[in-house]
Design a protein around this motif. Structure first.
Motif, PDB file in Angstrom:
ATOM      1  N   ARG A 142      53.583  15.560   2.138  1.00  0.00           N
ATOM      2  CA  ARG A 142      53.025  16.502   1.158  1.00  0.00           C
ATOM      3  C   ARG A 142      52.812  17.857   1.798  1.00  0.00           C
ATOM      4  NH1 ARG A 142      50.210  14.095  -3.626  1.00  0.00           N
ATOM      5  NH2 ARG A 142      50.863  11.930  -3.565  1.00  0.00           N
ATOM      6  N   MET A 143      53.091  18.895   1.015  1.00  0.00           N
ATOM      7  CA  MET A 143      52.971  20.272   1.492  1.00  0.00           C
ATOM      8  C   MET A 143      52.429  21.137   0.364  1.00  0.00           C
ATOM      9  SD  MET A 143      54.598  20.874   4.482  1.00  0.00           S
ATOM     10  CE  MET A 143      55.421  19.822   5.622  1.00  0.00           C
ATOM     11  N   LEU A 144      52.026  22.306   0.697  1.00  0.00           N
ATOM     12  CA  LEU A 144      51.666  23.321  -0.284  1.00  0.00           C
ATOM     13  C   LEU A 144      51.945  24.669   0.381  1.00  0.00           C
ATOM     14  CD1 LEU A 144      50.628  23.351  -3.154  1.00  0.00           C
ATOM     15  CD2 LEU A 144      48.324  23.625  -2.259  1.00  0.00           C
ATOM     16  N   LYS A 145      53.246  25.012   0.449  1.00  0.00           N
ATOM     17  CA  LYS A 145      53.671  26.214   1.149  1.00  0.00           C
ATOM     18  C   LYS A 145      54.600  27.033   0.270  1.00  0.00           C
ATOM     19  CE  LYS A 145      53.490  24.400   5.815  1.00  0.00           C
ATOM     20  NZ  LYS A 145      54.189  24.291   7.085  1.00  0.00           N
ATOM     21  N   SER A 146      54.536  28.334   0.444  1.00  0.00           N
ATOM     22  CA  SER A 146      55.445  29.235  -0.264  1.00  0.00           C
ATOM     23  C   SER A 146      56.847  29.114   0.304  1.00  0.00           C
ATOM     24  CB  SER A 146      54.990  30.684  -0.125  1.00  0.00           C
ATOM     25  OG  SER A 146      53.753  30.867  -0.755  1.00  0.00           O
ATOM     26  N   VAL A 147      57.839  29.096  -0.584  1.00  0.00           N
ATOM     27  CA  VAL A 147      59.244  29.045  -0.181  1.00  0.00           C
ATOM     28  C   VAL A 147      60.037  29.990  -1.074  1.00  0.00           C
ATOM     29  CG1 VAL A 147      59.158  26.682   0.695  1.00  0.00           C
ATOM     30  CG2 VAL A 147      59.721  27.078  -1.710  1.00  0.00           C
ATOM     31  N   ARG A 162      65.866  18.376 -12.388  1.00  0.00           N
ATOM     32  CA  ARG A 162      65.515  19.704 -12.884  1.00  0.00           C
ATOM     33  C   ARG A 162      64.584  19.571 -14.084  1.00  0.00           C
ATOM     34  NH1 ARG A 162      68.923  24.477 -12.634  1.00  0.00           N
ATOM     35  NH2 ARG A 162      70.527  23.125 -11.798  1.00  0.00           N
ATOM     36  N   GLU A 163      63.432  20.196 -13.978  1.00  0.00           N
ATOM     37  CA  GLU A 163      62.501  20.331 -15.092  1.00  0.00           C
ATOM     38  C   GLU A 163      62.160  21.809 -15.201  1.00  0.00           C
ATOM     39  OE1 GLU A 163      59.201  17.712 -14.456  1.00  0.00           O
ATOM     40  OE2 GLU A 163      60.504  16.005 -14.065  1.00  0.00           O
ATOM     41  N   LEU A 164      61.449  22.180 -16.225  1.00  0.00           N
ATOM     42  CA  LEU A 164      61.127  23.596 -16.418  1.00  0.00           C
ATOM     43  C   LEU A 164      60.436  24.175 -15.185  1.00  0.00           C
ATOM     44  CD1 LEU A 164      60.978  26.154 -18.137  1.00  0.00           C
ATOM     45  CD2 LEU A 164      58.837  25.283 -19.082  1.00  0.00           C
ATOM     46  N   LYS A 165      59.415  23.484 -14.671  1.00  0.00           N
ATOM     47  CA  LYS A 165      58.604  24.046 -13.585  1.00  0.00           C
ATOM     48  C   LYS A 165      58.729  23.288 -12.269  1.00  0.00           C
ATOM     49  CE  LYS A 165      55.623  26.653 -16.362  1.00  0.00           C
ATOM     50  NZ  LYS A 165      55.795  28.064 -16.174  1.00  0.00           N
ATOM     51  N   GLU A 166      59.690  22.358 -12.162  1.00  0.00           N
ATOM     52  CA  GLU A 166      59.806  21.588 -10.933  1.00  0.00           C
ATOM     53  C   GLU A 166      61.260  21.194 -10.673  1.00  0.00           C
ATOM     54  OE1 GLU A 166      56.583  18.841  -9.532  1.00  0.00           O
ATOM     55  OE2 GLU A 166      58.129  17.385 -10.090  1.00  0.00           O
ATOM     56  N   LEU A 167      61.633  21.233  -9.389  1.00  0.00           N
ATOM     57  CA  LEU A 167      62.986  20.882  -8.980  1.00  0.00           C
ATOM     58  C   LEU A 167      62.939  19.798  -7.910  1.00  0.00           C
ATOM     59  CD1 LEU A 167      64.412  24.473  -8.452  1.00  0.00           C
ATOM     60  CD2 LEU A 167      64.790  22.989 -10.431  1.00  0.00           C
ATOM     61  N   ARG A 187      60.665  18.649  -2.977  1.00  0.00           N
ATOM     62  CA  ARG A 187      60.235  18.894  -4.358  1.00  0.00           C
ATOM     63  C   ARG A 187      59.581  20.267  -4.370  1.00  0.00           C
ATOM     64  NH1 ARG A 187      55.272  17.156  -7.282  1.00  0.00           N
ATOM     65  NH2 ARG A 187      54.674  16.294  -5.283  1.00  0.00           N
ATOM     66  N   VAL A 188      60.035  21.131  -5.275  1.00  0.00           N
ATOM     67  CA  VAL A 188      59.582  22.516  -5.318  1.00  0.00           C
ATOM     68  C   VAL A 188      59.138  22.866  -6.732  1.00  0.00           C
ATOM     69  CG1 VAL A 188      60.307  24.925  -5.006  1.00  0.00           C
ATOM     70  CG2 VAL A 188      61.153  23.163  -3.445  1.00  0.00           C
ATOM     71  N   SER A 189      57.986  23.523  -6.843  1.00  0.00           N
ATOM     72  CA  SER A 189      57.524  24.071  -8.123  1.00  0.00           C
ATOM     73  C   SER A 189      58.019  25.506  -8.236  1.00  0.00           C
ATOM     74  CB  SER A 189      55.997  24.076  -8.199  1.00  0.00           C
ATOM     75  OG  SER A 189      55.512  22.767  -8.206  1.00  0.00           O
ATOM     76  N   VAL A 190      58.524  25.863  -9.419  1.00  0.00           N
ATOM     77  CA  VAL A 190      59.027  27.213  -9.686  1.00  0.00           C
ATOM     78  C   VAL A 190      58.552  27.646 -11.068  1.00  0.00           C
ATOM     79  CG1 VAL A 190      61.071  27.055  -8.207  1.00  0.00           C
ATOM     80  CG2 VAL A 190      61.201  26.288 -10.572  1.00  0.00           C
ATOM     81  N   GLU A 191      58.687  28.933 -11.357  1.00  0.00           N
ATOM     82  CA  GLU A 191      58.297  29.452 -12.665  1.00  0.00           C
ATOM     83  C   GLU A 191      59.228  28.931 -13.757  1.00  0.00           C
ATOM     84  OE1 GLU A 191      55.897  31.290 -15.308  1.00  0.00           O
ATOM     85  OE2 GLU A 191      55.540  31.219 -13.155  1.00  0.00           O
ATOM     86  N   LEU A 210      56.540  24.710  -2.153  1.00  0.00           N
ATOM     87  CA  LEU A 210      57.007  23.431  -1.641  1.00  0.00           C
ATOM     88  C   LEU A 210      55.900  22.403  -1.836  1.00  0.00           C
ATOM     89  CD1 LEU A 210      59.199  21.898  -0.023  1.00  0.00           C
ATOM     90  CD2 LEU A 210      57.996  22.623   2.050  1.00  0.00           C
ATOM     91  N   ARG A 211      56.183  21.338  -2.581  1.00  0.00           N
ATOM     92  CA  ARG A 211      55.193  20.297  -2.874  1.00  0.00           C
ATOM     93  C   ARG A 211      55.280  19.137  -1.897  1.00  0.00           C
ATOM     94  NH1 ARG A 211      51.429  22.492  -5.551  1.00  0.00           N
ATOM     95  NH2 ARG A 211      51.595  22.317  -7.764  1.00  0.00           N
ATOM     96  N   ASP A 212      56.512  18.732  -1.568  1.00  0.00           N
ATOM     97  CA  ASP A 212      56.713  17.723  -0.531  1.00  0.00           C
ATOM     98  C   ASP A 212      58.110  17.861   0.027  1.00  0.00           C
ATOM     99  OD1 ASP A 212      58.514  15.989  -2.071  1.00  0.00           O
ATOM    100  OD2 ASP A 212      56.748  15.274  -3.122  1.00  0.00           O
ATOM    101  N   ILE A 213      58.287  17.288   1.226  1.00  0.00           N
ATOM    102  CA  ILE A 213      59.572  17.402   1.912  1.00  0.00           C
ATOM    103  C   ILE A 213      59.815  16.125   2.709  1.00  0.00           C
ATOM    104  CG2 ILE A 213      58.593  18.536   3.955  1.00  0.00           C
ATOM    105  CD1 ILE A 213      61.149  20.341   3.935  1.00  0.00           C
ATOM    106  N   SER A 214      61.091  15.773   2.870  1.00  0.00           N
ATOM    107  CA  SER A 214      61.493  14.641   3.700  1.00  0.00           C
ATOM    108  C   SER A 214      62.701  15.080   4.520  1.00  0.00           C
ATOM    109  CB  SER A 214      61.847  13.439   2.828  1.00  0.00           C
ATOM    110  OG  SER A 214      63.079  13.655   2.172  1.00  0.00           O
ATOM    111  N   ASP A 215      63.290  14.160   5.239  1.00  0.00           N
ATOM    112  CA  ASP A 215      64.489  14.483   6.009  1.00  0.00           C
ATOM    113  C   ASP A 215      65.696  14.726   5.106  1.00  0.00           C
ATOM    114  OD1 ASP A 215      63.105  14.258   8.382  1.00  0.00           O
ATOM    115  OD2 ASP A 215      63.678  12.162   8.690  1.00  0.00           O
ATOM    116  N   THR A 216      65.625  14.254   3.864  1.00  0.00           N
ATOM    117  CA  THR A 216      66.787  14.342   2.978  1.00  0.00           C
ATOM    118  C   THR A 216      66.613  15.267   1.784  1.00  0.00           C
ATOM    119  OG1 THR A 216      66.038  12.398   1.748  1.00  0.00           O
ATOM    120  CG2 THR A 216      67.548  12.016   3.599  1.00  0.00           C
ATOM    121  N   GLY A 217      65.386  15.743   1.513  1.00  0.00           N
ATOM    122  CA  GLY A 217      65.192  16.587   0.343  1.00  0.00           C
ATOM    123  C   GLY A 217      63.780  17.109   0.214  1.00  0.00           C
TER     124      GLY A 217
END
Length: 81
Positions: free
Chosen positions: A12-17, A71-76, A41-45, A32-39
């Motif tokens: 889990r993360m909470l960082k600007s990207v 792909r969702e409106l506010k999350e990738l 999850r990012v929140s966007v407008e 950046l909401r979370d990260i792994s070695d393979t991918g």
């Protein structure tokens, strides 16, 4: 019988990207909401208008070429290539 691959553990993360595309001419800010070695999850407008391939740029200078796999409106959901 094929086994489903085990997902990589996510941190889990909470960082600007930044998501960079269009040969570096376009940038969308995200969180950046979370990260792994393979991918990741990012929140966007608005994630609906982004192309299928982007570069994820972290504040520490690291980056990953990515394909948008969810792909969702506010999350990738991103998979690193």
């Amino acid at each position: 019988m094929t086994q489903t691959p085990t997902p990589a553990p996510r941190r889990r993360m909470l960082k600007s990207v930044r998501l960079v595309f269009n040969n570096g001419h376009s940038v969308v800010n995200g969180v950046l909401r979370d990260i792994s070695d393979t991918g990741a999850r990012v929140s966007v407008e608005n994630g609906l208008s982004l192309p299928d391939e982007v570069k994820l740029v972290l504040d520490d200078g690291g980056s990953h070429q990515c394909i948008i796999v969810r792909r969702e409106l506010k999350e990738l959901g991103l998979r690193f290539t």
